[in-house]
Design a protein around this motif. Structure first.
Motif, mmCIF file in Angstrom:
data_model
loop_
_atom_site.group_PDB
_atom_site.id
_atom_site.type_symbol
_atom_site.label_atom_id
_atom_site.label_comp_id
_atom_site.label_asym_id
_atom_site.label_seq_id
_atom_site.Cartn_x
_atom_site.Cartn_y
_atom_site.Cartn_z
ATOM 1 N N ARG A 6 0.838 -1.203 0.000
ATOM 2 C CA ARG A 6 0.000 0.000 0.000
ATOM 3 C C ARG A 6 0.872 1.252 0.000
ATOM 4 O O ARG A 6 0.594 2.218 -0.728
ATOM 5 C CB ARG A 6 -0.924 -0.020 1.212
ATOM 6 C CG ARG A 6 -2.036 1.039 1.170
ATOM 7 C CD ARG A 6 -2.955 0.913 2.369
ATOM 8 N NE ARG A 6 -3.594 -0.405 2.404
ATOM 9 C CZ ARG A 6 -3.371 -1.321 3.329
ATOM 10 N NH1 ARG A 6 -2.502 -1.082 4.315
ATOM 11 N NH2 ARG A 6 -3.986 -2.476 3.302
ATOM 12 N N PHE A 7 1.911 1.244 0.826
ATOM 13 C CA PHE A 7 2.834 2.383 0.832
ATOM 14 C C PHE A 7 3.509 2.537 -0.519
ATOM 15 O O PHE A 7 3.624 3.645 -1.056
ATOM 16 C CB PHE A 7 3.884 2.184 1.931
ATOM 17 C CG PHE A 7 4.954 3.236 1.948
ATOM 18 C CD1 PHE A 7 4.758 4.444 2.585
ATOM 19 C CD2 PHE A 7 6.175 3.020 1.307
ATOM 20 C CE1 PHE A 7 5.745 5.421 2.606
ATOM 21 C CE2 PHE A 7 7.170 3.982 1.309
ATOM 22 C CZ PHE A 7 6.953 5.194 1.963
ATOM 23 N N LEU A 8 3.954 1.419 -1.098
ATOM 24 C CA LEU A 8 4.630 1.469 -2.387
ATOM 25 C C LEU A 8 3.742 2.052 -3.467
ATOM 26 O O LEU A 8 4.210 2.803 -4.340
ATOM 27 C CB LEU A 8 5.084 0.054 -2.779
ATOM 28 C CG LEU A 8 5.764 -0.107 -4.131
ATOM 29 C CD1 LEU A 8 7.052 0.713 -4.187
ATOM 30 C CD2 LEU A 8 6.060 -1.586 -4.402
ATOM 31 N N SER A 9 2.445 1.737 -3.425
ATOM 32 C CA SER A 9 1.527 2.203 -4.466
ATOM 33 C C SER A 9 1.365 3.713 -4.476
ATOM 34 O O SER A 9 0.899 4.287 -5.458
ATOM 35 C CB SER A 9 0.156 1.544 -4.294
ATOM 36 O OG SER A 9 -0.486 2.006 -3.117
ATOM 37 N N THR A 10 1.757 4.380 -3.389
ATOM 38 C CA THR A 10 1.646 5.842 -3.314
ATOM 39 C C THR A 10 2.936 6.546 -3.706
ATOM 40 O O THR A 10 3.003 7.778 -3.615
ATOM 41 C CB THR A 10 1.258 6.266 -1.884
ATOM 42 O OG1 THR A 10 2.330 5.941 -0.982
ATOM 43 C CG2 THR A 10 -0.019 5.568 -1.443
ATOM 44 N N GLN A 11 3.945 5.781 -4.114
ATOM 45 C CA GLN A 11 5.256 6.353 -4.422
ATOM 46 C C GLN A 11 5.600 6.132 -5.896
ATOM 47 O O GLN A 11 6.213 5.127 -6.260
ATOM 48 C CB GLN A 11 6.334 5.726 -3.534
ATOM 49 C CG GLN A 11 6.031 5.774 -2.046
ATOM 50 C CD GLN A 11 5.961 7.195 -1.527
ATOM 51 O OE1 GLN A 11 6.693 8.073 -1.988
ATOM 52 N NE2 GLN A 11 5.070 7.434 -0.575
#
Length: 432
Positions: A236-241
């Protein structure tokens, strides 16, 4: 700061020689030595397995299937291993996963001594070895920002990559010498034995590391888990970067399309008469990476790191594409080495960007994704290269993949310019 330290730092900042300041730390120095020696030993196995597979099957397609055997465990255990590295002591996790990889190497040695000659067994042992690597790699990379200062993380990564590529040079060359002296039959047995013996140094280095338990400073954030929820939090964090996503994407393009490794046994046999030629081909990319690392003092001074990453990937694809045309061994090795130097640059920037973005509580999980991408890409590349070579021949498979990778990297960077605009934290935002 002592006068000698000022000289070293001044030379590093202004010169081209590799930055060795991270080696002042005892923990990093031990880890660096252990990883370098064990990776040198692993190169014997990485050459011996495809050579043995080709000798048994006489098919580059079967050699390419080794990539699939390594990829599936990476997809599963790379993500889980990354999540586990955020939950348990990273030193203990590294010891346990390294033991699994070592046992698979012993299995390869036993089957070679017994003369089993089973392609299925080679695939199975490759899968077990990949599972051990998939768990150990996120833990190993997540340890680095805990044992070196943040400002020295790019230098530490460069040292690590340079050392492993030095092993990637010397290991395949030594393996080629083994095959020249002992022949293919006994040569694979000797290669597996060397790898199993040298792996013990990595155990020693890991055992001497300090305890590295997870840090949880943010009490408002949910505690990480090694299950699906923990993996999902990292994704989820990766998808925002977008910068991280694009850096992963260009690496996948480079490795899936332009990695010619599965073709080395066939090309060495058909163009160059076999023997030590296969060792030169397997070491050529690493030769360039090692030279690139030894002259990497400039890497830390580049602020437009996203642009440098894209240019390096393009250089990799073009160099590999031209290498596929070569009919002289020295020329093929030279062009692959140019590609290897470009790959070193892209690898350092990808790793440093990720380690800078990720908070410690997510660093293991994101390193797990990184492991899947960086180690899984070449294995998919083995499958692609081997399968297309059986259909179109090795030259078309090799050359077409290299130039396609360069072209797609250009297109992706222009279509999604976030990576081109990236600068390290603390720099003013790029414009244009």
């Amino acid at each position: 700061m002592e006068a000698t330290e000022r000289v070293v730092e001044s030379t590093t900042r202004r010169g081209w020689m590799i930055d060795i300041r991270p080696l002042r730390g005892v923990a990093y120095r031990r880890m660096w030595i252990g990883n370098g020696v064990s990776f040198f030993g692993f190169q014997f196995t990485s050459v011996a397995v495809p050579v043995e597979m080709f000798a048994i099957t006489r098919s580059s397609g079967w050699v390419g299937l080794l990539g699939v055997a390594g990829l599936v465990p990476l997809l599963i255990f790379g993500l889980w291993g990354g999540a586990a590295a955020d939950v348990v002591d990273r030193r203990r996790l590294l010891l346990a996963s390294s033991t699994l990889a070592w046992l698979s190497t012993v299995g390869l040695l036993v089957q070679a001594v017994a003369g089993v000659r089973s392609p299925a067994l080679l695939l199975a042992l490759t899968a077990v070895q990949s599972a051990g690597f998939a768990v150990s790699s996120p833990a190993r990379q997540a340890i680095i920002p805990r044992i070196v200062p943040t400002r020295l993380v790019p230098a530490a990564n460069t040292l690590a990559y340079t050392t492993t590529t030095a092993g990637g040079v010397l290991g395949p060359l030594a393996a080629g010498l083994v095959f020249s002296v002992w022949g293919q039959g006994s040569g694979v047995t000797v290669a597996y034995a060397v790898d199993a013996a040298l792996f013990t140094i990595s155990f020693w280095a890991t055992y001497r590391l300090p305890a590295i338990p997870p840090l949880h400073h943010d009490t408002a954030a949910p505690r990480p888990t090694a299950g699906l929820r923990g993996i999902a939090d990292g994704l989820r964090f990766l998808s925002t970067q977008p910068v991280l996503l694009l850096s992963f994407a260009v690496d996948i393009i480079a490795m899936v399309l332009a990695m010619p490794r599965a073709l080395f046994p066939e090309v060495a046999a058909e163009r160059f008469g076999g023997g030590s030629a296969v060792g030169w081909l397997f070491s050529a990319i690493a030769i360039g990476s090692m030279i690139g690392g030894l002259t990497s003092g400039w890497i830390g001074r580049i602020r437009r790191q996203g642009v440098a990453l894209v240019v390096a990937v393009i250089g990799w694809g073009v160099a590999v594409g031209f290498a596929g045309f070569a009919r002289q061994l020295w020329l093929m090795v030279l062009l692959l080495a140019v590609g290897g130097a470009a790959d070193l640059v892209s690898a350092v920037y990808r790793q440093s960007i990720l380690q800078t973005y990720a908070p410690d509580r997510l660093r293991g999980r994101l390193q797990g994704v990184f492991t899947v991408v960086v180690a899984g890409g070449p294995r998919l590349g083995d499958l692609r290269a081997g399968a297309t070579a059986d259909l179109t021949g090795p030259t078309a498979s090799w050359v077409g993949g290299g130039f396609a990778a360069a072209g797609l990297a250009v297109g992706l960077a222009l279509l999604f310019p976030a990576l081109l605009r990236y600068r390290p934290p603390g720099d003013p935002p790029a414009t244009g």
